[in-house]
Structure formats: structure tokens, C-alpha cells
Design an enzyme around this catalytic site. Sequence first.
Site, PDB file in Angstrom:
ATOM      1  N   PRO A 299       0.902  -1.178   0.183  1.00  0.00           N
ATOM      2  CG  PRO A 299       0.241  -0.704   2.428  1.00  0.00           C
ATOM      3  CD  PRO A 299       0.866  -1.594   1.423  1.00  0.00           C
ATOM      4  CG  ASP A 472       5.370  -0.885   2.954  1.00  0.00           C
ATOM      5  OD1 ASP A 472       4.032  -0.302   3.170  1.00  0.00           O
ATOM      6  OD2 ASP A 472       5.511  -1.921   3.142  1.00  0.00           O
ATOM      7  CG  HIS A 473       0.526   4.795   4.511  1.00  0.00           C
ATOM      8  ND1 HIS A 473       1.028   5.008   5.895  1.00  0.00           N
ATOM      9  CD2 HIS A 473       0.067   5.960   3.688  1.00  0.00           C
ATOM     10  CE1 HIS A 473       0.384   6.353   6.071  1.00  0.00           C
ATOM     11  NE2 HIS A 473       0.258   7.264   4.363  1.00  0.00           N
ATOM     12  NE  ARG A 474       3.045  -3.161   2.985  1.00  0.00           N
ATOM     13  CZ  ARG A 474       2.984  -4.329   3.308  1.00  0.00           C
ATOM     14  NH1 ARG A 474       2.593  -5.765   2.987  1.00  0.00           N
ATOM     15  NH2 ARG A 474       4.200  -4.416   1.851  1.00  0.00           N
ATOM     16  CB  CYS A 476       7.374   5.578   8.147  1.00  0.00           C
ATOM     17  SG  CYS A 476       7.056   5.997   6.692  1.00  0.00           S
TER      18      CYS A 476
END
Length: 502
Positions: A299, A472-474, A476
Site C-alpha cells: 500500500p 510503504d504506508h505500513r 511509517c
Amino acid sequence: MAEVFEFKLPDLGEGLTEAQIVHWMVEVGDVVAVDQPVVEVETAKAMVEVPCPYGGVVTARFGEEGGSLPVGAPLITVAVGADADGVAAGSGASGAAGDTVNGTAVADAEGSGNVLVGYGTSAPPARRRRVPPSAPVRARPQSQPAAQPAFQPQAPQDPAPRRAPGGAQAPGARVNGTASPARAAGITSGAGPGAAPAQDGPVPVISPLVRRLARDNGLDLREITGSGPEGLILRADVEYALRAAASREQAREPRAAASAPRTADGPVTTAAGDTTRIPLRGLLGAAADKFTRSRSEIPDATCWVDADATELLNARAAMNAGSGPKISLIALLARICVAALARFPELNATVDTAAREIVRFEDVHIGFAAQTRRGLVVPVVRDAHRRNAESLSAEFARLTESARSGGLRPAELTGSTFTLNNYGVFGVDGSTPILNHPEAAMLGVGRITPKPWVHQGELAVRHVTQLSLTFDHRVCDGGTAGGFLRHVADCVEQPAVLLRSL
């Protein structure tokens, strides 16, 4: 008494399971030396030459050019021994089941044992000799019959198809039972009247892919005039010859063919327009799989900022004013990324989806996007955090040259923890790239171009670039990503900020 040894496609490393045969460098009946390259293959990582650990007579080849072989499949068989010259070429006989390159078999064959790609002696290969296919093959005694190989060897047939020197199929040869396109067009070369006469010796081509393109279309490279340095034949030269052949063929076809209907099975090739199918394999297929996996698993999000790069350019000009090694702009950007990752280590990471864990790396290995004739590759500058600007410049230059020549090793294309994408070289300002799976972040740099900019309270013309960070929004949130990008922009605008981390 000659003994026949079977050489299998070796483990190419980095998890690669198969390779596509691009060009055979030996034929059945040739005499090869220890560590002589026998075939050029293309993997999902690079194009490499595979050396054979045995010296002797090639008795069989397995696999066609353009086809693929899995790691561990038979590649060639070589007759080794004092009377190897009496071995018949193309017999198809293979050694015993235990005649592999592992264990003591290599020592028994007086081979080098260097069966991994990239290994082998640097001495030039021995002069190739052709052994007449008359004497029988004498393989070493076997207690049990050897297992039948999964791939049938290529043996000479009578009559054999005519081949032009250098591996290209001669004009007028038939491919799969049909006349070649060049023969059908009534030409032997697309070079025209100004073509150079045929000469002895190797034909200089820019890459094996160009040789293969000519061979697949029945063009004789010896009758094409190269437009490259010292007569080097480029891909454009071969494509021009093919277009000339197509034009002559179309002139012979009835004009009614241009309005031929399309059937339900698919488009019909006509003079009005052709369709081309390009297999997604090798490097192209690996990139497609990686892009698809990245977009489906990660994501990602992107943020960007404009930065005044005038002072960075001035600093680089001052560094290069002396007589020492020149510093490249991408090396300075890489050094800025190292400093930013030290402050924001969340982005030097990956996500282990199976364990549902974020894995952070202590070392920084920077990948950078490089466009080559074979497509997009990402060489890796290892241990970037331990290198200064000079060392980074030298490594970027070395890897770029290797990428353009197709000489990158698989290990030089894997293991990156962060990617630097300088898409400004294509003349564009911004981009939202797909992350280089399984990395967590990629910094994009647009073109540096003069623009009106408010500098010290006044309007001035400054050299401005757009920086983007895809992450990758996972690993940070937006605050961390924004902080990283802002720190990079500050270093670009004021290179003295870097002194705090040096």
C-alpha cells in the site's frame, strides 16, 4: 579411451531457477578448453556466459536458442580423454548418471570445477576444431543404463541447413520448414546496393540479441553495412534491413490484401497493419512480475516537494574544479539519502508479510534505476553508508557501464534496501513510481531546470527540481515520510547541512 561427461546448467544464484538460451557459442563436434564459455543465457537478472568445466569434444547440445532450460537440466556433453578426437560429433550419447560436475567427477575430467556463472580462467579459449563425425563414441562403462535426458540433444542432420558464419542463418535457408522472410522478400540483405562484401572473420555486432534478430529473420550479417563505430552493426541496421524486406514483399502482394478481414481467432497480418507479440520472459518477464507483485502487495503513497538545487550544483562544481576524480550528481544525491536514512531509519526497511513484521536494516544498499537496451534494471551500490562521494561516484559509473554492456552479475542486481530513481534524465519533472519490491521507499528526482524562484526575498532564476518520495504506508506514517523528504530537500538547497552527518 574417451569418457563422456554431462555438464548441467549450473545454479546461477540469487534464487534463479531457469535461463533462456540466447546464443550457442559452440557446435556439436567442436573442441572446447576448460572454462571456455559455451553458451550465452539470459536470466531474470542479467545476460551471462556459461563456462564449461571440461576440456574435450562437444558431443551433444541440449536446448534450442530462444528456449528455456531449468537449473540442473543437461546443457552439453563433452568427451574427455586422450582419444577424444576420435569421438563422433552429435552422437547424443551422455555420460553415466554420476557424470556430473559435482564431487569427484570434475577432478576425474581434469576440469576446473568452476561451474558458477562469472567464474573461470581469464586465458583466451583454445582454437575451435571440428571433429569429423565418423568414429564411434566410447563412453565409460556403466553398471546401470543412464536415465534418458528430458531434453533431446541437437545432432547434425544430413543435409544440414546452411548457416552463415557467426551463427546467422544463411539467406534462403528454411526455418521450421518454410522459407525465411528475407528469402520470401527476394533479398539476401536489407543493406541495399551499398552493402559491404562478405568477409572472413567474426561479424562485429553490438549485442547477441542483434545477432539473434538477424538469424531469426534470415538476414546475413556479412552483407549488412554497420552504422556504428568501425562498422559495428547496430540493432537499427538490422531493423532497417527487415523494413526493406517487408517493403519489397508488400510490393508483390495484391493490394486487396490491405483490406483483408479479421477473423474471430485474432488479427490477420496484412499490409495495412501488423501485430507483434512480445513474450514476457527473461528480464522483461521478471520486471513485469515484480511490478505486479509490488502494486498488489504494497500500500504505497507518494509525497513531493520542489527544491532549489542551485547551491548543490555550485558545490559539485567546486568539488570538480581540482584535478581529482570527478563527483557525479547522483553520487551526491545518494550521500544525501544515506544521511536522511540515518535520521529516519523507518524507511530503510521491508515488511515480512508471512511473519507480519517490519524488518529494519542497519546497512544501506542503494539501488538505482538504469535504462538499458534490454529494459529497466536496478544495479545495487552496496554499503553506501560506508562510502564517501568519490567512492560512490566510481561505483555508480562502474555499475552503469556494466548495465549498458549487459555484464552485470546477478549479485549486483539484488539486495537493495532503498532505491534512487533519477527520472529527470528523461526530461520529466515528476513521477509516482512503483516501489522496487520488497523495499519500503524510493526517492525520485526530476529534471533540474531554470525557473523563477523567490530567493532571499527577491524573485530570481534558480535551478529547481522536484523531489518525490514513494513509501510503504505500513512502515511509517505521513509525518515520517514528510520529514525524510524535507531533510533531503534541505540538503539539496543547503549542502552544508550534510556536514552534520559527515
